[in-house]
Motif scaffolding. Structure first.
Motif, PDB file in Angstrom:
ATOM      1  N   GLU A 166      12.367  -7.671  68.289  1.00 11.57           N
ATOM      2  CA  GLU A 166      12.273  -9.095  68.001  1.00 11.57           C
ATOM      3  C   GLU A 166      13.634  -9.767  68.227  1.00 11.57           C
ATOM      4  O   GLU A 166      14.655  -9.315  67.719  1.00 11.57           O
ATOM      5  N   THR A 167      13.647 -10.822  69.020  1.00 14.92           N
ATOM      6  CA  THR A 167      14.895 -11.503  69.361  1.00 14.92           C
ATOM      7  C   THR A 167      15.170 -12.727  68.487  1.00 14.92           C
ATOM      8  O   THR A 167      16.305 -13.196  68.436  1.00 14.92           O
ATOM      9  N   SER A 168      14.164 -13.253  67.824  1.00 14.85           N
ATOM     10  CA  SER A 168      14.336 -14.422  66.968  1.00 14.85           C
ATOM     11  C   SER A 168      14.587 -13.966  65.529  1.00 14.85           C
ATOM     12  O   SER A 168      13.765 -13.240  64.953  1.00 14.85           O
ATOM     13  N   LEU A 169      15.703 -14.399  64.956  1.00 11.70           N
ATOM     14  CA  LEU A 169      16.033 -14.014  63.588  1.00 11.70           C
ATOM     15  C   LEU A 169      15.011 -14.564  62.600  1.00 11.70           C
ATOM     16  O   LEU A 169      14.643 -13.883  61.629  1.00 11.70           O
ATOM     17  N   LEU A 170      14.538 -15.775  62.824  1.00  5.97           N
ATOM     18  CA  LEU A 170      13.574 -16.392  61.914  1.00  5.97           C
ATOM     19  C   LEU A 170      12.246 -15.641  61.921  1.00  5.97           C
ATOM     20  O   LEU A 170      11.681 -15.343  60.857  1.00  5.97           O
ATOM     21  N   ILE A 171      11.747 -15.327  63.123  1.00  6.50           N
ATOM     22  CA  ILE A 171      10.488 -14.583  63.225  1.00  6.50           C
ATOM     23  C   ILE A 171      10.655 -13.183  62.639  1.00  6.50           C
ATOM     24  O   ILE A 171       9.769 -12.657  61.956  1.00  6.50           O
ATOM     25  N   PHE A 172      11.804 -12.579  62.885  1.00  6.02           N
ATOM     26  CA  PHE A 172      12.095 -11.259  62.321  1.00  6.02           C
ATOM     27  C   PHE A 172      12.070 -11.319  60.796  1.00  6.02           C
ATOM     28  O   PHE A 172      11.509 -10.431  60.132  1.00  6.02           O
TER      29      PHE A 172
ATOM     30  N   ILE B 249       6.663 -10.630  55.136  1.00  3.44           N
ATOM     31  CA  ILE B 249       5.225 -10.337  55.034  1.00  3.44           C
ATOM     32  C   ILE B 249       5.006  -8.848  54.814  1.00  3.44           C
ATOM     33  O   ILE B 249       4.199  -8.426  53.973  1.00  3.44           O
ATOM     34  N   THR B 250       5.741  -8.016  55.559  1.00  2.00           N
ATOM     35  CA  THR B 250       5.593  -6.562  55.428  1.00  2.00           C
ATOM     36  C   THR B 250       5.977  -6.091  54.034  1.00  2.00           C
ATOM     37  O   THR B 250       5.267  -5.286  53.414  1.00  2.00           O
ATOM     38  N   VAL B 251       7.091  -6.611  53.505  1.00  3.67           N
ATOM     39  CA  VAL B 251       7.551  -6.199  52.171  1.00  3.67           C
ATOM     40  C   VAL B 251       6.556  -6.651  51.096  1.00  3.67           C
ATOM     41  O   VAL B 251       6.279  -5.899  50.154  1.00  3.67           O
ATOM     42  N   LEU B 252       6.010  -7.846  51.224  1.00  2.00           N
ATOM     43  CA  LEU B 252       5.021  -8.318  50.263  1.00  2.00           C
ATOM     44  C   LEU B 252       3.762  -7.460  50.299  1.00  2.00           C
ATOM     45  O   LEU B 252       3.171  -7.144  49.251  1.00  2.00           O
ATOM     46  N   VAL B 253       3.352  -7.053  51.495  1.00  2.00           N
ATOM     47  CA  VAL B 253       2.191  -6.168  51.626  1.00  2.00           C
ATOM     48  C   VAL B 253       2.483  -4.808  50.994  1.00  2.00           C
ATOM     49  O   VAL B 253       1.649  -4.248  50.269  1.00  2.00           O
ATOM     50  N   LEU B 254       3.684  -4.270  51.248  1.00  2.00           N
ATOM     51  CA  LEU B 254       4.066  -2.989  50.651  1.00  2.00           C
ATOM     52  C   LEU B 254       4.103  -3.082  49.131  1.00  2.00           C
ATOM     53  O   LEU B 254       3.679  -2.157  48.429  1.00  2.00           O
ATOM     54  N   PHE B 255       4.617  -4.197  48.619  1.00  3.10           N
ATOM     55  CA  PHE B 255       4.665  -4.402  47.177  1.00  3.10           C
ATOM     56  C   PHE B 255       3.256  -4.466  46.593  1.00  3.10           C
ATOM     57  O   PHE B 255       2.983  -3.868  45.539  1.00  3.10           O
ATOM     58  N   ALA B 256       2.351  -5.181  47.265  1.00  5.59           N
ATOM     59  CA  ALA B 256       0.967  -5.283  46.787  1.00  5.59           C
ATOM     60  C   ALA B 256       0.288  -3.912  46.793  1.00  5.59           C
ATOM     61  O   ALA B 256      -0.474  -3.577  45.870  1.00  5.59           O
TER      62      ALA B 256
END
Length: 246
Positions: free
Chosen positions: A214-220, A226-233
């Motif tokens: 991923e080249t965009s810092l914002l998208i990254f 999103i990934t961390v929230l899913v892992l937390f859930a």
């Protein structure tokens, strides 16, 4: 029914502050891992070349090893705080499984930010030590004064990656809570099967492509959040029916 009932935010705050004060070993292990990374950063390569009248000795230094060891620290710390000894600490408070998870998540978040900020600074330490050891001339380097934008982007990226690895470690630690039999399945699924390339592209390779390319810092940042929230859930869901102490 009680006249005053404890609020979730108050419980989480008390547990979070307790963990910051009690888990001092996490700070010590971070320091040790980054010192090891500094040591390996001084030994990434070198050589010499020249002619009869001129000899050039060069040495390659890198602060990347400190970042790599910090990511390993974040992953192992995420697993560590899900172990029985750390879970039993929650028994000291009037708490729920959710408050325990939230306070642990906030603790990992703060620690990951500290680790992610200090890890890229290791390159500055390496350059400083090298200047005292030799009359060094740096051919290519980036720092706060030479390239401030790149410097802060590098710190932000390190912080985000550290949070991501801590999240992966936490969800794996939560899976191990269910059964120790999860460990061999994780090893087989994450490390052994990709070697045989059975499904074309392994899970780890997918993750590298999804995050690393991923080249965009914002998208990254959005991907990681999103990934961390899913892992937390997932961690909350799979440990929801277990006791705080068992």
């Amino acid at each position: 029914m009680y006249l005053t009932e404890p609020r979730l935010t108050d419980i989480v705050k008390k547990q979070f502050l307790y963990k910051l004060n009690a888990y001092t070993g996490v700070f010590s292990s971070l320091l040790i891992m980054q010192l090891i990374g500094l040591f390996f950063g001084f030994n990434t390569g070198g050589g010499s070349s020249g002619s009869e009248s001129l000899t050039i000795n060069w040495r390659s230094l890198s602060g990347d090893m400190a970042v790599i060891f910090t990511l390993f620290w974040a992953f192992s710390t995420g697993i560590l705080i899900t172990t029985l000894a750390y879970r039993n600490d929650a028994f000291s408070f009037v708490s729920t499984r959710l408050s325990h998870h939230v306070s642990s998540f906030l603790f990992l978040l703060v620690m990951s930010c500290i680790a992610g900020i200090t890890a890229p600074l290791a390159s500055s330490v390496i350059k400083l030590i090298s200047l005292f050891q030799h009359n060094a001339v740096f051919i290519e380097t980036s720092g706060l004064f030479a390239s401030p934008v790149d410097f802060f982007i590098r710190i932000a990226t390190a912080v985000i990656y550290t949070i991501l690895f801590a999240g992966f470690g936490y969800v794996i630690g939560s899976l191990i809570q269910l059964s120790k039999l999860v460990i061999p399945f994780l090893v087989i699924g994450l490390f052994i099967l990709p070697l045989f390339n059975i499904s074309g592209t392994g899970f780890i390779e997918y993750m590298v492509i999804f995050f690393g390319f991923e080249t965009s810092l914002l998208i990254f940042l959005v991907k990681v959040l999103i990934t961390v929230l899913v892992l937390f859930a997932i961690s909350v869901a799979i440990t929801n029916k277990t006791e705080v102490r068992k």
